[in-house]
Design an enzyme around this catalytic site. Structure first.
Site, mmCIF file in Angstrom:
data_model
loop_
_atom_site.group_PDB
_atom_site.id
_atom_site.type_symbol
_atom_site.label_atom_id
_atom_site.label_comp_id
_atom_site.label_asym_id
_atom_site.label_seq_id
_atom_site.Cartn_x
_atom_site.Cartn_y
_atom_site.Cartn_z
ATOM 1 N N LYS A 222 -35.866 39.759 -13.671
ATOM 2 C CA LYS A 222 -34.736 39.056 -14.314
ATOM 3 C C LYS A 222 -33.389 39.587 -13.821
ATOM 4 C CE LYS A 222 -31.910 36.957 -16.935
ATOM 5 N NZ LYS A 222 -31.576 35.560 -16.756
ATOM 6 N N CYS A 276 -24.202 35.746 -17.389
ATOM 7 C CA CYS A 276 -25.232 36.636 -16.818
ATOM 8 C C CYS A 276 -24.852 37.285 -15.489
ATOM 9 C CB CYS A 276 -26.524 35.848 -16.636
ATOM 10 S SG CYS A 276 -27.215 35.285 -18.202
HETATM 11 N N1 LIG Z 1 -26.336 32.902 -22.513
HETATM 12 C C1 LIG Z 1 -27.093 32.740 -21.448
HETATM 13 O O1 LIG Z 1 -26.861 31.823 -20.655
HETATM 14 C C2 LIG Z 1 -28.262 33.653 -21.181
HETATM 15 C C3 LIG Z 1 -29.183 33.303 -20.183
HETATM 16 C C4 LIG Z 1 -30.266 34.139 -19.945
HETATM 17 C C5 LIG Z 1 -30.388 35.322 -20.663
HETATM 18 N N2 LIG Z 1 -29.474 35.647 -21.610
HETATM 19 C C6 LIG Z 1 -29.657 36.891 -22.337
HETATM 20 O O2 LIG Z 1 -30.184 36.578 -23.631
HETATM 21 C C7 LIG Z 1 -29.668 37.480 -24.629
HETATM 22 C C8 LIG Z 1 -28.969 36.683 -25.707
HETATM 23 O O3 LIG Z 1 -27.864 36.027 -25.122
HETATM 24 P P1 LIG Z 1 -27.109 34.857 -25.887
HETATM 25 O O4 LIG Z 1 -26.185 34.251 -24.904
HETATM 26 O O5 LIG Z 1 -28.069 33.999 -26.614
HETATM 27 O O6 LIG Z 1 -26.255 35.718 -26.937
HETATM 28 P P2 LIG Z 1 -25.411 35.130 -28.157
HETATM 29 O O7 LIG Z 1 -24.308 36.105 -28.352
HETATM 30 O O8 LIG Z 1 -25.106 33.699 -27.947
HETATM 31 O O9 LIG Z 1 -26.426 35.210 -29.377
HETATM 32 C C9 LIG Z 1 -26.905 36.401 -29.877
HETATM 33 C C10 LIG Z 1 -27.072 36.220 -31.378
HETATM 34 O O10 LIG Z 1 -27.771 37.352 -31.884
HETATM 35 C C11 LIG Z 1 -27.249 37.630 -33.172
HETATM 36 N N3 LIG Z 1 -27.596 39.003 -33.536
HETATM 37 C C12 LIG Z 1 -27.160 40.146 -32.990
HETATM 38 N N4 LIG Z 1 -27.740 41.203 -33.577
HETATM 39 C C13 LIG Z 1 -28.584 40.728 -34.524
HETATM 40 C C14 LIG Z 1 -29.469 41.302 -35.456
HETATM 41 N N5 LIG Z 1 -29.628 42.632 -35.553
HETATM 42 N N6 LIG Z 1 -30.152 40.492 -36.290
HETATM 43 C C15 LIG Z 1 -30.009 39.148 -36.224
HETATM 44 N N7 LIG Z 1 -29.183 38.531 -35.355
HETATM 45 C C16 LIG Z 1 -28.486 39.305 -34.504
HETATM 46 C C17 LIG Z 1 -25.774 37.392 -33.018
HETATM 47 O O11 LIG Z 1 -25.162 37.203 -34.284
HETATM 48 C C18 LIG Z 1 -25.750 36.141 -32.132
HETATM 49 O O12 LIG Z 1 -25.709 34.969 -32.901
HETATM 50 C C19 LIG Z 1 -28.774 38.450 -23.860
HETATM 51 O O13 LIG Z 1 -29.510 39.573 -23.498
HETATM 52 C C20 LIG Z 1 -28.390 37.658 -22.623
HETATM 53 O O14 LIG Z 1 -28.054 38.491 -21.543
HETATM 54 C C21 LIG Z 1 -28.420 34.819 -21.898
#
Ligand SMILES: NC(=O)c1ccc[n+]([C@@H]2O[C@H](COP(=O)([O-])OP(=O)(O)OC[C@H]3O[C@@H](n4cnc5c(N)ncnc54)[C@H](O)[C@@H]3O)[C@@H](O)[C@H]2O)c1
Length: 451
Positions: A222, A276
């Site tokens: 990844k 990312c």
């Molecule tokens: N956004 C993208 O395009 C993308 C693509 C691939 C991978 N990722 C990876 O996926 C992961 C999530 O990214 P995202 O963009 O969805 O993040 P995001 O910030 O949109 O969502 C994360 C959510 O998790 C919640 N959260 C945090 N701690 C928590 C807890 N202890 N209990 C419950 N909820 C909690 C937050 O309130 C938030 O709503 C990251 O590691 C990111 O690098 C993101």
């Protein structure tokens, strides 16, 4: 519950799926599992986000084709519900963790949210449940940080009465559901049987290759795929800088290089934004950075330097028109990080606008896809001294330079994406400057650093 029993529950859709973190990754995956027939419970700390989701409204920014309809449907059938209370996952057979894993100002991973999410669910986790980390993490995190944390907090033994895997996401905002359903994935497991169980689970929502592997390999794949992209973009950007320095045209050079077999030089540009690509290279090298990682660090530096370079180009072209940057008005066309999308996350335009304002310029931002900047191009161009093309939105390929010539104060432009018809803009009276070819417009390297 054994893995054999869990496999049976997956096949019959009796398994209950919990998802922690309902953002860009967690919300679509929750909807997809619910749509495929699993009773799905999503947990998020943000009460407003949970309330919106329970009302059937996606809280995500930007257009996400298909997601609102699937969310509405899984709320209607009550297959999916959201909560702020992690204890509601007590009956979950599978818990997917999709919380944020950012980096700090020193590019170090911040895994507090991941640790907090794992610690909180550990207190309620059912015996034999499968925990899957979907968040992107530095290689080594699942085996060395999360596995011992879960074993300690639950008092259970890994791969006996507690199962753990890492199945990273490859989605891109704007295509979340389509990517989720159609892109292949690596399914890392703490044991071979766990990896195969994860394959069986994701087979219910993914119509592409699912490769069973170990957690470390999944983490490496990844983060490496995004670091690979970043390094390749950095090569294109560095080539653009070299072309400017020697008076060449990177766009022509790139096209001709790519006629050579096996060469695929990417497009240079104003920098790298989004969620990312600017982050994952740092996660990849987080546990190896001081020893071996040099190229990936250099690539990050090159890409991070590009918005500042665009500001340099603006200063140079204004200088050629006898305008001082501090007294200039600049129209910045494009504020999102991606063409034809409305997400400004980590956009190079944010840095360009900040730098120009620090230098005293008045900056007018226009972007048809970003609601707060969705004024017309004509409106943005009124009385400006330079028009800067930051993003290759389709609309910018059709600009009427003759009309714009009548609106601007000084007719200069910087095209950071090579999307303007240079001949048409020049014929309309604009002095054209293009990233990767500006020195070829008679602006010599000696003029580069003059202000
Ligand atoms: N956004 C993208 O395009 C993308 C693509 C691939 C991978 N990722 C990876 O996926 C992961 C999530 O990214 P995202 O963009 O969805 O993040 P995001 O910030 O949109 O969502 C994360 C959510 O998790 C919640 N959260 C945090 N701690 C928590 C807890 N202890 N209990 C419950 N909820 C909690 C937050 O309130 C938030 O709503 C990251 O590691 C990111 O690098 C993101």
């Amino acid at each position: 519950m054994t893995l054999v029993e869990l496999r049976r529950k997956i096949d019959t859709r009796e398994a209950i799926v919990g998802v922690i973190g309902l953002g860009y990754v967690g919300l679509p995956v929750s909807c997809a599992f619910a749509e495929s027939g699993f009773s799905t419970i999503g947990v998020d700390l943000k009460a407003a986000r949970v309330a919106a989701i329970n009302d059937g409204v996606s809280p995500l920014e930007g257009d996400e084709p298909g997601l609102p309809a699937v969310l509405a449907e899984v709320r209607r059938t009550q297959r999916f519900r959201a909560t702020t209370d992690v204890n509601e996952l007590a009956d979950a057979d599978v818990v997917v963790i999709a919380v944020e894993t950012p980096i700090d100002a020193d590019h170090r991973p911040r895994l507090e949210a991941l640790v907090a999410a794992c610690s909180s669910v550990a207190t309620t986790l059912k015996r034999g449940a499968l925990v899957i980390i979907e968040s992107t993490v530095p290689p080594g995190t699942t085996d060395s940080l999360i596995a011992p944390l879960l074993e300690r907090a639950t008092g259970r033994r890994l791969s006996e009465d507690l199962h753990l895997g890492h199945c990273p996401e490859r989605v891109m905002p704007g295509k979340l559901l389509a990517n989720l359903r159609g892109m292949s994935r690596v399914c890392g497991g703490a044991s071979r049987e766990t990896a195969e169980t994860i394959v069986a689970l994701y087979r219910t929502i993914v119509n592409a290759d699912l490769d069973a592997t170990d957690c470390l390999t999944a983490e490496l794949v990844k983060t490496a795929e995004n670091a690979y992209r970043d390094v390749n973009i950095a090569f294109a950007n560095e080539l653009a800088l070299i072309c400017e320095a020697v008076g060449g045209n990177v766009w022509q050079v790139r096209e001709l290089v790519n006629k050579s077999p096996g060469r695929h030089v990417l497009l240079p540009g104003a920098g790298v934004g989004g969620h990312c690509i600017p982050k994952d290279p740092w996660l990849l090298i987080a546990n190896a950075r001081d020893s071996v990682a040099r190229l990936i660090v250099a690539a990050r530096q090159v890409n991070d330097s590009m918005p500042v370079h665009v500001v340099d180009l603006v200063c140079r072209i204004l200088e050629g028109a006898d305008r001082r940057i501090g007294e200039s008005r600049i129209a910045l066309l494009g504020y999102s990080y991606l063409e034809n999308s409305g997400l400004p996350l980590n956009s190079p335009s944010i840095i360009v606008a900040e730098r120009l304002r620090e230098l005293g310029a008045h900056v007018v931002i226009q972007d048809p896809h970003v609601p707060e900047h969705a004024r017309s191009v004509q409106d943005a161009a009124q009385g400006v001294d330079c028009v800067v093309l930051m993003v290759a939105h389709a609309q910018y390929r059709e600009l009427d330079w003759v009309t714009l010539r009548g609106l601007v104060r000084t007719a200069t432009m910087v095209d950071a994406r090579n999307i303007v018809d240079e001949a048409a803009a020049s014929a309309a009276g604009f002095t054209y400057g293009g990233l990767g070819k500006m020195a070829s417009r008679g602006l010599t390297p000696a003029a580069l650093h003059r202000r």
